[in-house]
Motif scaffolding. Structure first.
Motif, PDB file in Angstrom:
ATOM      1  N   PRO A 153      39.254  19.052 -10.297  1.00 30.16           N
ATOM      2  CA  PRO A 153      40.078  19.211  -9.085  1.00 30.16           C
ATOM      3  C   PRO A 153      41.552  19.463  -9.404  1.00 30.16           C
ATOM      4  O   PRO A 153      42.070  19.023 -10.444  1.00 30.16           O
ATOM      5  N   ASP A 154      42.215  20.168  -8.502  1.00 31.05           N
ATOM      6  CA  ASP A 154      43.606  20.565  -8.712  1.00 31.05           C
ATOM      7  C   ASP A 154      44.529  19.378  -8.939  1.00 31.05           C
ATOM      8  O   ASP A 154      45.424  19.427  -9.793  1.00 31.05           O
ATOM      9  N   ASP A 155      44.337  18.295  -8.164  1.00 26.40           N
ATOM     10  CA  ASP A 155      45.260  17.164  -8.291  1.00 26.40           C
ATOM     11  C   ASP A 155      45.177  16.523  -9.671  1.00 26.40           C
ATOM     12  O   ASP A 155      46.179  16.015 -10.192  1.00 26.40           O
ATOM     13  N   LEU A 156      43.994  16.573 -10.290  1.00 28.28           N
ATOM     14  CA  LEU A 156      43.850  16.018 -11.630  1.00 28.28           C
ATOM     15  C   LEU A 156      44.364  17.007 -12.681  1.00 28.28           C
ATOM     16  O   LEU A 156      44.932  16.600 -13.705  1.00 28.28           O
ATOM     17  N   GLN A 157      44.194  18.293 -12.414  1.00 28.52           N
ATOM     18  CA  GLN A 157      44.679  19.299 -13.364  1.00 28.52           C
ATOM     19  C   GLN A 157      46.197  19.255 -13.502  1.00 28.52           C
ATOM     20  O   GLN A 157      46.751  19.625 -14.539  1.00 28.52           O
ATOM     21  N   ARG A 158      46.870  18.789 -12.457  1.00 29.89           N
ATOM     22  CA  ARG A 158      48.336  18.735 -12.489  1.00 29.89           C
ATOM     23  C   ARG A 158      48.869  17.547 -13.294  1.00 29.89           C
ATOM     24  O   ARG A 158      50.068  17.450 -13.557  1.00 29.89           O
ATOM     25  N   ILE A 159      47.974  16.634 -13.681  1.00 34.48           N
ATOM     26  CA  ILE A 159      48.389  15.452 -14.437  1.00 34.48           C
ATOM     27  C   ILE A 159      48.289  15.740 -15.933  1.00 34.48           C
ATOM     28  O   ILE A 159      47.311  16.315 -16.418  1.00 34.48           O
ATOM     29  N   LYS A 160      49.300  15.317 -16.647  1.00 33.90           N
ATOM     30  CA  LYS A 160      49.393  15.583 -18.085  1.00 33.90           C
ATOM     31  C   LYS A 160      48.240  14.933 -18.850  1.00 33.90           C
ATOM     32  O   LYS A 160      47.853  13.793 -18.593  1.00 33.90           O
ATOM     33  N   LYS A 161      47.687  15.645 -19.801  1.00 35.55           N
ATOM     34  CA  LYS A 161      46.643  15.113 -20.680  1.00 35.55           C
ATOM     35  C   LYS A 161      47.271  14.487 -21.925  1.00 35.55           C
ATOM     36  O   LYS A 161      48.410  14.817 -22.261  1.00 35.55           O
ATOM     37  N   PRO A 162      46.529  13.605 -22.614  1.00 41.26           N
ATOM     38  CA  PRO A 162      45.166  13.155 -22.311  1.00 41.26           C
ATOM     39  C   PRO A 162      45.144  12.191 -21.117  1.00 41.26           C
ATOM     40  O   PRO A 162      46.104  11.476 -20.860  1.00 41.26           O
ATOM     41  N   ILE A 163      44.010  12.197 -20.417  1.00 43.19           N
ATOM     42  CA  ILE A 163      43.833  11.358 -19.233  1.00 43.19           C
ATOM     43  C   ILE A 163      42.847  10.243 -19.551  1.00 43.19           C
ATOM     44  O   ILE A 163      41.711  10.504 -19.959  1.00 43.19           O
ATOM     45  N   ILE A 164      43.305   9.021 -19.367  1.00 39.28           N
ATOM     46  CA  ILE A 164      42.448   7.834 -19.511  1.00 39.28           C
ATOM     47  C   ILE A 164      42.104   7.408 -18.096  1.00 39.28           C
ATOM     48  O   ILE A 164      42.980   7.019 -17.321  1.00 39.28           O
ATOM     49  N   TYR A 220      35.960  14.885 -11.193  1.00 39.32           N
ATOM     50  CA  TYR A 220      37.098  14.120 -11.691  1.00 39.32           C
ATOM     51  C   TYR A 220      36.822  13.579 -13.095  1.00 39.32           C
ATOM     52  O   TYR A 220      37.691  13.613 -13.967  1.00 39.32           O
ATOM     53  N   VAL A 221      35.602  13.084 -13.307  1.00 33.60           N
ATOM     54  CA  VAL A 221      35.264  12.542 -14.623  1.00 33.60           C
ATOM     55  C   VAL A 221      35.352  13.636 -15.688  1.00 33.60           C
ATOM     56  O   VAL A 221      35.745  13.374 -16.831  1.00 33.60           O
ATOM     57  N   LYS A 222      35.031  14.861 -15.324  1.00 34.15           N
ATOM     58  CA  LYS A 222      35.151  15.950 -16.285  1.00 34.15           C
ATOM     59  C   LYS A 222      36.583  16.071 -16.793  1.00 34.15           C
ATOM     60  O   LYS A 222      36.817  16.415 -17.957  1.00 34.15           O
ATOM     61  N   GLY A 223      37.555  15.741 -15.944  1.00 34.48           N
ATOM     62  CA  GLY A 223      38.950  15.817 -16.346  1.00 34.48           C
ATOM     63  C   GLY A 223      39.440  14.623 -17.140  1.00 34.48           C
ATOM     64  O   GLY A 223      40.556  14.645 -17.677  1.00 34.48           O
ATOM     65  N   PHE A 224      38.614  13.550 -17.216  1.00 37.23           N
ATOM     66  CA  PHE A 224      38.981  12.387 -18.035  1.00 37.23           C
ATOM     67  C   PHE A 224      38.720  12.709 -19.513  1.00 37.23           C
ATOM     68  O   PHE A 224      37.721  13.335 -19.842  1.00 37.23           O
ATOM     69  N   ASP A 225      39.579  12.220 -20.368  1.00 39.78           N
ATOM     70  CA  ASP A 225      39.330  12.314 -21.806  1.00 39.78           C
ATOM     71  C   ASP A 225      38.628  11.064 -22.325  1.00 39.78           C
ATOM     72  O   ASP A 225      37.796  11.134 -23.232  1.00 39.78           O
ATOM     73  N   LYS A 255      31.024  11.244 -21.291  1.00 43.78           N
ATOM     74  CA  LYS A 255      32.382  10.881 -21.693  1.00 43.78           C
ATOM     75  C   LYS A 255      32.401   9.596 -22.522  1.00 43.78           C
ATOM     76  O   LYS A 255      31.575   8.692 -22.315  1.00 43.78           O
ATOM     77  N   PRO A 256      33.363   9.464 -23.443  1.00 46.12           N
ATOM     78  CA  PRO A 256      33.513   8.209 -24.190  1.00 46.12           C
ATOM     79  C   PRO A 256      34.035   7.113 -23.274  1.00 46.12           C
ATOM     80  O   PRO A 256      34.775   7.379 -22.321  1.00 46.12           O
ATOM     81  N   VAL A 257      33.653   5.875 -23.586  1.00 40.07           N
ATOM     82  CA  VAL A 257      33.968   4.737 -22.728  1.00 40.07           C
ATOM     83  C   VAL A 257      34.550   3.600 -23.555  1.00 40.07           C
ATOM     84  O   VAL A 257      34.037   3.270 -24.627  1.00 40.07           O
ATOM     85  N   ILE A 274      40.792   3.544 -27.646  1.00 39.71           N
ATOM     86  CA  ILE A 274      41.065   4.784 -26.897  1.00 39.71           C
ATOM     87  C   ILE A 274      41.610   5.849 -27.847  1.00 39.71           C
ATOM     88  O   ILE A 274      41.182   7.010 -27.820  1.00 39.71           O
ATOM     89  N   GLU A 275      42.533   5.438 -28.687  1.00 36.54           N
ATOM     90  CA  GLU A 275      43.145   6.362 -29.642  1.00 36.54           C
ATOM     91  C   GLU A 275      42.087   6.961 -30.574  1.00 36.54           C
ATOM     92  O   GLU A 275      42.070   8.168 -30.841  1.00 36.54           O
ATOM     93  N   PHE A 276      41.194   6.112 -31.069  1.00 33.96           N
ATOM     94  CA  PHE A 276      40.122   6.563 -31.951  1.00 33.96           C
ATOM     95  C   PHE A 276      39.250   7.611 -31.255  1.00 33.96           C
ATOM     96  O   PHE A 276      38.923   8.664 -31.829  1.00 33.96           O
ATOM     97  N   LEU A 277      38.869   7.325 -30.004  1.00 31.47           N
ATOM     98  CA  LEU A 277      37.998   8.248 -29.281  1.00 31.47           C
ATOM     99  C   LEU A 277      38.698   9.567 -28.976  1.00 31.47           C
ATOM    100  O   LEU A 277      38.074  10.633 -29.003  1.00 31.47           O
ATOM    101  N   LEU A 278      39.971   9.517 -28.684  1.00 33.17           N
ATOM    102  CA  LEU A 278      40.715  10.750 -28.439  1.00 33.17           C
ATOM    103  C   LEU A 278      40.751  11.639 -29.680  1.00 33.17           C
ATOM    104  O   LEU A 278      40.710  12.868 -29.591  1.00 33.17           O
ATOM    105  N   GLU A 279      40.782  11.002 -30.837  1.00 35.85           N
ATOM    106  CA  GLU A 279      40.919  11.751 -32.080  1.00 35.85           C
ATOM    107  C   GLU A 279      39.581  12.168 -32.679  1.00 35.85           C
ATOM    108  O   GLU A 279      39.477  13.247 -33.284  1.00 35.85           O
TER     109      GLU A 279
END
Length: 378
Positions: free
Chosen positions: A206-217, A277-282, A310-312, A340-345
């Motif tokens: 969704p657009d509102d989530l796309q406007r938020i800076k990544k990574p998204i937790i 929305y979950v698709k936009g979560f990292d 998605k990782p949890v 979280i850092e480990f999963l992002l990397e």
């Protein structure tokens, strides 16, 4: 035609939970009469509670409504004073008369009674039901605003009257098994087909989530006091380059919410839109406190997150710990951030497929293979 089901649950579609998931699937083969929340918690003099009372009165005045071709929803008008035995007796009489009238009007006979809240105890055995089931998905006595004495008394009445008790977590089973001879543990399922849409290329964030800076937790669910907001604040403060996104309605017991530039509360979103929305979560979060309510709970969102691929990262909730190979468990705030850092990397597409495959066999379709015979039998 299989027997109809009368289900005492929460307000239909307000915060859809496991009971509604189950009833929607049972309604594929039978009629379902859903009874909106009976209001076990006494209303407070707050704007939110006032709005809810007025909403219930409006729904009661409009009568039973059709939610689908086989699901009818009825909002009864009862006295919200379950601490009074007189009020309970009056409520039981009101419910008996109004529900029996609905059953006659719609030609529904010998129903199965499904009670998912102790407030329904007073009508068990009074609706001409063929059998009764107490569906215990929470430790109701520890909910805010509840009287331990009243809830315990109502639940004991349910244990005496119900033909079967279904619980949804091991801790609930261990606590309740002494009170009923016919008790079974059936955990929650997941709408795998729906939540796995998050992994599909064609699903659009969704657009509102796309406007938020990544990574998204990200987190979705009720914004309430079960959330460890100190933990949420710590994640946002420890990594200001991350965006922490919380999706869901704020309910009465949430208290003041933390405010930080990289912490975003988006409000309620429709269930149908959650995979987008979950698709936009990292990384997905389960940041619940370890308290009585969560010790007995089996969070629906765990399997939904996993079905999305998605990782949890979660706090050490008992039911989540069973998925330790699939979920990172943060036992303190710093470890939570490190996970979280480990999963992002390091999270990989293969890890995503492993998570999805792990809950594919825990879909509601699989769970219903256990529940359907219990509803139909006897």
């Amino acid at each position: 035609m299989p027997r109809p089901v009368i289900c005492f649950g929460e307000d239909w579609n307000r915060h859809p939970g496991a009971a509604q998931d189950i009833m929607e699937r049972l309604s594929a083969t039978r009629k379902v009469l859903w009874i909106d929340s009976l209001g076990l918690r006494r209303p407070r003099l707050t704007l939110d509670d006032g709005k809810r009372v007025l909403s219930k009165i409006g729904k009661w005045l409009r009568g039973a409504k059709t939610a689908s071709p086989t699901v009818m929803v009825y909002t009864p008008l009862v006295l919200p004073f379950y601490g009074s035995k007189v009020a309970r007796a009056i409520n039981a009489l009101i419910l008996k008369i109004s529900i029996r009238r609905l059953l006659r009007r719609h030609g529904l006979a010998d129903p199965v009674l499904w009670v998912s809240c102790p407030a329904g105890a007073g009508v068990v055995g009074k609706l001409g039901e063929a059998k009764s089931i107490y569906y215990c998905a929470d430790e109701h006595s520890v909910f805010p605003g509840m009287s331990l004495e009243v809830v315990t008394e109502l639940e004991q009445e349910l244990f005496k009257k119900a033909d079967l008790v279904i619980v949804t977590s091991k801790n609930l089973y261990d606590k309740k098994k002494a009170y009923h001879d016919n008790i079974t543990l059936i955990p929650h399922g997941v709408d795998f087909a729906h939540f796995s849409k998050a992994a599909r290329p064609e699903t659009v964030v969704p657009d509102d989530l796309q406007r938020i800076k990544k990574p998204i937790i990200g987190f979705y669910g009720l914004i309430q006091d079960l959330i460890d907001f100190d933990l949420v604040r710590h994640v946002a403060e420890a990594r200001p380059g991350w965006s922490v996104v919380m999706i869901g309605p704020v309910i009465f017991d949430a208290g003041p919410l933390p405010s930080l530039p990289n912490l975003h509360f988006l409000g309620r979103r429709d269930l149908q839109d959650l995979p987008s929305y979950v698709k936009g979560f990292d990384v997905c979060m389960i940041p619940y406190k370890l308290v009585d309510r969560t010790i007995y709970a089996n969070p629906l969102k765990l399997r939904q997150y996993l079905a999305s691929g998605k990782p949890v990262v979660s706090t050490p909730l008992p039911e989540v710990m069973k998925y330790g190979g699939l979920v990172k468990i943060g036992k303190d705030r710093d470890e939570y951030v490190r996970h979280i850092e480990f999963l992002l990397e390091r999270d990989t597409p293969e890890d995503s497929r492993t998570r999805m495959d792990a809950v594919r066999g825990e879909s509601w379709e699989c769970i219903m293979q256990q529940i359907e015979p219990l509803v139909c039998r006897g």
